[in-house]
Scaffold this motif. Sequence first.
Motif, PDB file in Angstrom:
ATOM      1  N   CYS A  27      -6.298   0.320  -3.648  1.00 48.98           N
ATOM      2  CA  CYS A  27      -6.077  -0.112  -2.297  1.00 48.98           C
ATOM      3  C   CYS A  27      -7.185   0.488  -1.426  1.00 48.98           C
ATOM      4  CB  CYS A  27      -4.714   0.395  -1.809  1.00 48.98           C
ATOM      5  SG  CYS A  27      -4.389  -0.092  -0.079  1.00 48.98           S
ATOM      6  N   CYS A  85      -7.479  -0.227   1.839  1.00 48.47           N
ATOM      7  CA  CYS A  85      -7.153  -0.434   3.255  1.00 48.47           C
ATOM      8  C   CYS A  85      -7.696   0.767   4.045  1.00 48.47           C
ATOM      9  CB  CYS A  85      -5.641  -0.585   3.457  1.00 48.47           C
ATOM     10  SG  CYS A  85      -4.723   0.958   3.449  1.00 48.47           S
ATOM     11  N   CYS A 142       0.860  -1.189   0.000  1.00 51.59           N
ATOM     12  CA  CYS A 142       0.000   0.000   0.000  1.00 51.59           C
ATOM     13  C   CYS A 142       0.896   1.239   0.000  1.00 51.59           C
ATOM     14  CB  CYS A 142      -0.882   0.000   1.239  1.00 51.59           C
ATOM     15  SG  CYS A 142      -1.596   1.638   1.543  1.00 51.59           S
ATOM     16  N   CYS A 145      -5.823   4.160   3.547  1.00 51.19           N
ATOM     17  CA  CYS A 145      -6.110   4.857   2.289  1.00 51.19           C
ATOM     18  C   CYS A 145      -7.508   5.481   2.324  1.00 51.19           C
ATOM     19  CB  CYS A 145      -6.000   3.900   1.106  1.00 51.19           C
ATOM     20  SG  CYS A 145      -4.295   3.506   0.668  1.00 51.19           S
TER      21      CYS A 145
HETATM   22 ZN   LIG Z   1      -3.846   1.330   1.359  1.00 49.30          ZN
END
Ligand SMILES: [Zn+2]
Length: 360
Positions: A195, A197, A135, A200
């Motif tokens: 991404c 996650c 990431c 993010c």
């Molecule tokens: Zn991320």
Amino acid sequence: MNKRHFLKALGLGSLALMEPGISIAGNRDEEKKPKAPVRHRIWINPSEKDTDAELKQRYAEYRATGIGVIYFEEDSERHFRAAKSAGMEAHRWFWTMNRNEPELREKHPELFSVNRKGESCADKPPYVGYYRFLCPNQPGTLQYLKSIAEEQVAKDYIDGLHLDYVRFVDVILPVNLWAKYNIDQSKELPEYDFCYCKTCRDKYAAVYGKDPLEMAHPDQSPSWRKFRYDSITNIVRNLSEVAHAKKKPITAAVFPTPEIAKRIVRQDWTNWPLDAVCPMIYHGFYNENVQWIGDAVAEGVNALKGKFPLYAGLFLPDFHGNNDDIRKAIRLAIDNGAAGVSIFGSVNSQLLAILRETAG
Ligand SMILES: [Zn+2]
């Protein structure tokens, strides 16, 4: 599909760097005067089985055909020094966002990129087992990549850094791979869209006020796309500072045109602080013919507006041994504004002869 084939199929590998002739002149190891202007680049996987005598002869021959920079897949001091002695620059090819070190995912699984279904590259890599993308917004990612880059550029025999895999996972694969994977990617599928996650999503939400996972169509959000382009650009900017602090150039192997690169791997390479770029204009992967190489080069060169030179990455297996087509591709690249070409594939004497013809 084995790893090597997949790497090639995805367009891994390429090469690039600097204005022709600029840095070669400062090479004190140079034994002979250049025989052709420095124009082209080449990608090499150095073999430790090669003898010193073989390397000396081979690299002198490469230099004589107008090859000015070699991108080495592995850190082999002997190969690097042999290339430099022959009057070329020796650069380290650097896998950037895709990191396969098992200890990294064991110790820091949180660094790995997460798709729209919540699956992480740490334990569920997409497409193939070695697709372990980090990431770009995890602070540990930048720290980790910078430390490796610093270690590389500190070595006196490494002349520059060549970024590869400096991107997201392919949300769309090049079209000729769809059949191989039995995937229809005419739209962005959540399992290949990274991404998502928490870091993010939070970072995006802090600016734009919404979580991408809450959007009905996150694939259609211009700001969410741009956020991800900028996330990769930030990595490149930092690595560029690392290389430039040692007065060494930084280059990158990227997807073939600015439009394709943004659309399928979130690379906004025309806005990166590079010294040169090598778009992998691998026509076979996009079901195009040789003529398209000129179109792709023109698009990249126009978008760059002279910021840094472009070397057209050519994938030799796509030419199926047709030397006239190779010659035509190089001519199209140069006529459309490329500084030269970068070659991926096994080099033979016929190719070297063509490179020499086109180096002038
Ligand atoms: Zn991320």
